[in-house]
Design an enzyme around this catalytic site. Structure first.
Site, PDB file in Angstrom:
ATOM      1  N   HIS A 288      39.909  48.528  88.613  1.00 22.67           N
ATOM      2  CA  HIS A 288      40.293  49.942  88.475  1.00 22.67           C
ATOM      3  C   HIS A 288      39.868  50.741  89.698  1.00 22.67           C
ATOM      4  O   HIS A 288      38.747  50.648  90.177  1.00 22.67           O
ATOM      5  CB  HIS A 288      39.791  50.558  87.173  1.00 22.67           C
ATOM      6  N   ASP A 300      31.358  49.358  90.584  1.00 25.89           N
ATOM      7  CA  ASP A 300      32.226  49.769  89.475  1.00 25.89           C
ATOM      8  C   ASP A 300      33.232  50.808  89.970  1.00 25.89           C
ATOM      9  O   ASP A 300      32.967  51.998  89.895  1.00 25.89           O
ATOM     10  CB  ASP A 300      31.369  50.335  88.340  1.00 25.89           C
ATOM     11  N   GLU A 334      40.564  54.023  84.332  1.00 31.04           N
ATOM     12  CA  GLU A 334      39.851  53.198  83.368  1.00 31.04           C
ATOM     13  C   GLU A 334      38.658  53.936  82.794  1.00 31.04           C
ATOM     14  O   GLU A 334      38.348  53.815  81.606  1.00 31.04           O
ATOM     15  CB  GLU A 334      39.397  51.883  84.028  1.00 31.04           C
ATOM     16  N   GLU A 335      37.970  54.705  83.617  1.00 28.06           N
ATOM     17  CA  GLU A 335      36.678  55.268  83.222  1.00 28.06           C
ATOM     18  C   GLU A 335      36.771  56.299  82.108  1.00 28.06           C
ATOM     19  O   GLU A 335      35.928  56.331  81.217  1.00 28.06           O
ATOM     20  CB  GLU A 335      35.966  55.878  84.432  1.00 28.06           C
ATOM     21  N   ASP A 362      35.781  43.557  86.743  1.00 23.09           N
ATOM     22  CA  ASP A 362      35.165  44.861  86.468  1.00 23.09           C
ATOM     23  C   ASP A 362      33.755  44.676  85.944  1.00 23.09           C
ATOM     24  O   ASP A 362      33.346  45.296  84.965  1.00 23.09           O
ATOM     25  CB  ASP A 362      36.016  45.653  85.469  1.00 23.09           C
ATOM     26  N   HIS A 433      27.591  53.413  86.694  1.00 23.48           N
ATOM     27  CA  HIS A 433      27.835  54.826  86.401  1.00 23.48           C
ATOM     28  C   HIS A 433      26.749  55.757  86.958  1.00 23.48           C
ATOM     29  O   HIS A 433      26.424  56.772  86.325  1.00 23.48           O
ATOM     30  CB  HIS A 433      27.966  55.049  84.892  1.00 23.48           C
TER      31      HIS A 433
END
Length: 475
Positions: A288, A300, A334-335, A362, A433
């Protein structure tokens, strides 16, 4: 020079060949030689690592709807167009546009032990703000939704609910620990709001003890009051929990100016090499393109994107002509919405496309361990027949399960196998994140090994398909 390691590889190959029929011996030798070329090329090329450097350092955080996300779309399109692929195109998708606003403020106040103390927090994605003045309220700590329900409205109304269930560190695979804790982040605000809470704090999703808060998306429900939701760092969570035991009446102050703006037009970015024999059978490899807004989105999922592009580059550079179409997809959103993955599946179904397999990266750019296979028994067994080709490169874990969020919507469309690339998971949630998910945290060789591993599996699927497998040769 014949080293001990080379001799060992030759002995394994020779022993395997002796157990195979003549045609299988020929295929094994050819596949083994091709996979060796894939790894040799990947490990001596710097293109994927330099692509990651540009994506993270020149473009940076790429939250859906942001100018950086738009820049990432154009950059990845140009990168793949310069590779002279058979086709490069954009796929329109409307995405949410949430903005964080000012840096968040979190503060323990009125504590009998520490008085006033700052606590590292960050807004959860899709959260509403507190207003400019911020929000101050007493805190009630829970570790489960059942515990919250037992407290009832009389003990929750007007308070900030603090969800403090940690990772279960007895799990060797940290993704399982994440799965056992992340429901607090996704469902906490709604559950708390139904009992009259005015805000939510959620322990950060990591097994490490840090001062860095981890963001991630949360959800609201129609008809339920939207209340501000923030992640608190694990060290902050530990401190707050200890203080509450001695001083259950202390208050917490939080200020967040986040808001959701109107949806924005964005794109999935797709590049493909047409199959030479079965072009209608598609193998997807992807990651992503969007990332959270705090760091640089390196693990990520910058690594997943550049690894997927690298699969195509390796095919082109080595002059391989895949029998089936190989398609690299940079999924958007995606997030905080998964709209790119859903749009891709929607259009694939509408156009009657036949996907043989979809592989998603991912889980960070760490040392490869294997693949998780979500497919039929025959598909899983077919991958198992290639295990002796893959284990010399550290791919020991070929297991059931896997797949990924973006390729998940393809499930049920024909006999597509959903495959998750599994690198070592131990460090992933250190960075996941956060503001420290930066280019510097990615080891070049580990990331390149991952790209080669994905390319090796893509090559095998393209050559041999995924039906009619038998695992007997591996037992």
């Amino acid at each position: 020079m014949l080293t001990k390691k080379n001799l060992r590889h030759l002995m394994v190959a020779a022993a395997t060949a002796l157990t195979l029929p003549a045609m299988a011996q020929q295929n094994y030798a050819q596949d083994s030689a091709t996979i060796k070329k894939i790894y040799d090329n990947a490990l001596t090329s710097f293109e994927s690592y330099e692509n990651l450097r540009y994506l993270t350092k020149n473009i940076g955080a790429r939250l859906s709807g942001s100018p950086q996300a738009a820049a990432a779309v154009e950059w990845s399109r140009q990168v793949m167009e310069e590779m002279s692929l058979d086709r490069v195109y954009l796929q329109e998708v409307m995405v949410p546009h949430w903005v964080r606003g000012d840096k968040e403020v979190g503060r323990i106040i009125n504590s009998k032990l520490v008085g006033t103390a700052d606590a590292p927090i960050c807004a959860l994605g899709s959260s509403v703000g507190t207003g400019d003045a911020g929000l101050s309220a007493e805190v009630v700590e829970v570790k489960s939704f059942e515990e919250l329900e037992k407290l009832g409205k009389k003990n929750v109304k007007g308070k900030i609910v603090f969800f403090n269930r940690p990772f279960d560190n007895t799990h060797i695979e940290t993704m399982r620990a994440y799965g056992g804790a992340v429901d607090q982040r996704g469902g906490g605000p709604v559950a708390a709001a139904k009992l009259g809470a005015v805000g939510v704090l959620v322990r950060s999703m990591t097994n490490d003890f840090q001062d860095v808060p981890h963001t991630g998306n949360t959800r609201y429900e129609e008809g339920v009051t939207k209340i501000p939701a923030a992640a608190i760092s694990t060290n902050g969570a530990e401190q707050l929990s200890k203080l509450l035991k001695n001083d259950p009446g202390l208050k917490f102050y939080m200020r967040m100016t986040c808001q959701t703006l109107p949806d924005v037009l964005s794109y999935n970015v797709i590049g493909e090499i047409k199959g030479s024999e079965k072009p209608d059978e598609i193998i997807v490899v992807g990651g992503h393109l969007d990332s959270w807004d705090l760091g640089e989105g390196a693990h990520d999922d910058g690594t997943g994107c550049v690894q997927s592009i690298e699969v195509l580059r390796l095919m082109k550079d080595l002059g391989l002509k895949p029998k089936r179409t190989i398609r690299a997809v940079m999924f958007m959103n995606e997030e905080n919405g998964l709209r790119g993955g859903r749009k891709y599946a929607e259009l694939a179904k509408a156009q009657g496309e036949k996907h043989v397999a979809a592989i998603e990266s991912d889980a960070g750019g760490f040392t490869p361990r294997g693949f998780g296979i979500d497919g039929t028994e025959a598909q899983y067994n077919k991958v198992l027949t290639w295990k002796k080709l893959l284990t010399p490169y550290g791919l020991h874990d070929i297991v059931r399960g896997g797949g990924g969020a973006d390729i998940g919507p393809l499930k049920g469309q024909g006999s597509v196998a959903l495959i998750g690339f599994d690198p070592d998971s131990q460090r992933y949630f250190d960075y996941h994140h956060t503001q420290i998910d930066t280019f510097e945290q990615v080891n070049r060789r580990e990331m390149q090994l991952g790209a080669a591993s994905m390319a090796a599996l893509v090559y095998l699927i393209s050559e041999h398909g995924l039906e009619g497998g038998s695992a007997k040769a591996q037992k």
